[in-house]
Enzyme design. Sequence first.
Site, PDB file in Angstrom:
ATOM      1  N   LYS A   1     -39.072 -32.718 -47.864  1.00 42.85           N
ATOM      2  CA  LYS A   1     -39.377 -33.462 -46.257  1.00 42.85           C
ATOM      3  C   LYS A   1     -38.930 -34.794 -46.301  1.00 42.85           C
ATOM      4  O   LYS A   1     -39.373 -35.788 -47.020  1.00 42.85           O
ATOM      5  CB  LYS A   1     -40.814 -33.228 -45.794  1.00 42.85           C
ATOM      6  CG  LYS A   1     -41.669 -33.994 -46.570  1.00 42.85           C
ATOM      7  CD  LYS A   1     -43.302 -33.844 -46.112  1.00 42.85           C
ATOM      8  CE  LYS A   1     -44.355 -34.673 -46.731  1.00 42.85           C
ATOM      9  NZ  LYS A   1     -44.246 -35.779 -46.848  1.00 42.85           N
TER      10      LYS A   1
ATOM     11  N   ASP B   1     -47.043 -34.675 -51.770  1.00 38.95           N
ATOM     12  CA  ASP B   1     -46.269 -36.117 -52.233  1.00 38.95           C
ATOM     13  C   ASP B   1     -46.878 -36.708 -53.378  1.00 38.95           C
ATOM     14  O   ASP B   1     -46.853 -37.753 -53.604  1.00 38.95           O
ATOM     15  CB  ASP B   1     -46.064 -37.032 -51.184  1.00 38.95           C
ATOM     16  CG  ASP B   1     -45.302 -36.519 -49.825  1.00 38.95           C
ATOM     17  OD1 ASP B   1     -44.967 -35.199 -49.964  1.00 38.95           O
ATOM     18  OD2 ASP B   1     -45.376 -37.097 -48.770  1.00 38.95           O
TER      19      ASP B   1
ATOM     20  N   CYS C   1     -48.920 -39.353 -45.147  1.00 39.56           N
ATOM     21  CA  CYS C   1     -48.274 -37.999 -44.981  1.00 39.56           C
ATOM     22  C   CYS C   1     -49.508 -36.889 -44.948  1.00 39.56           C
ATOM     23  O   CYS C   1     -48.975 -36.023 -44.039  1.00 39.56           O
ATOM     24  CB  CYS C   1     -47.433 -37.742 -45.883  1.00 39.56           C
ATOM     25  SG  CYS C   1     -46.015 -38.845 -46.032  1.00 39.56           S
TER      26      CYS C   1
END
Length: 226
Positions: A129, A24, A162
């Site tokens: 995702k 990310d 995450c």
Amino acid sequence: MPFIDAKPFPFQFDFDHIALVCIDMQRDFLLPGGFAESLGNNLKNVQPCIPVIAKLQAAFRRCKLPIIHTKECHQPDLSDLPTAKLNRGNPKQKIGDFGPMGRILIDGEPGTEFIAENEPREYEHVIAKPGKDTFYRTDFDEYLTRRKISSLVITGVTTEVCVQTTMRCANDRGYDCILVEDGTDSYFPEFKEATLKSVVAQGGIVGWTCKSDAILSMLAKEQSPV
Ligand code: TIU
């Protein structure tokens, strides 16, 4: 078998079965005007890992080792966005709203894309995702199985969200994971610290941690064998 100097003990792996995972590294999480800043987060706390990840990416590319990039995002019609996630917290702007970098956390919008320093190459695997766990509703497990990857070098943001979620879920699926201490950051330094400590506690209950230098020096040796 090569190994990386790591906590709680050396991390053994095989060059044919290792990959770098960059989680990310998106504008919305790292740049001014993005979603994270709208939530009141201090971006200065998450930016130090950017050049470290860039160095690791360059080293993995030189050694022709796979790199997987993830981005947290949702479909434009929000069909993969649980109401609970939409309504959580009280941000000035919510997922799907129009912000300075397009619709927030919507796939394909400018804010959702990768920052320039850590952009994927066209041949590298990118996973969009909808959750914090990279395995949730994605082809991550299938991709790793197909490529026979069993060891993951994990980097990205944010450490306790995450990154940690993905590492724990990979550990449960039997992957050996090493989290790069200076290759991950959190908006909350104390949460980063606690996460690094908690994954290696109890004899490496979730995996290993190491400094990026330990990986870079090991990869440099691989490039110039004596
Ligand atoms: N990538 C990731 O960690 N997503 C988040 O929403 N993290 C926060 O810390 N908010």
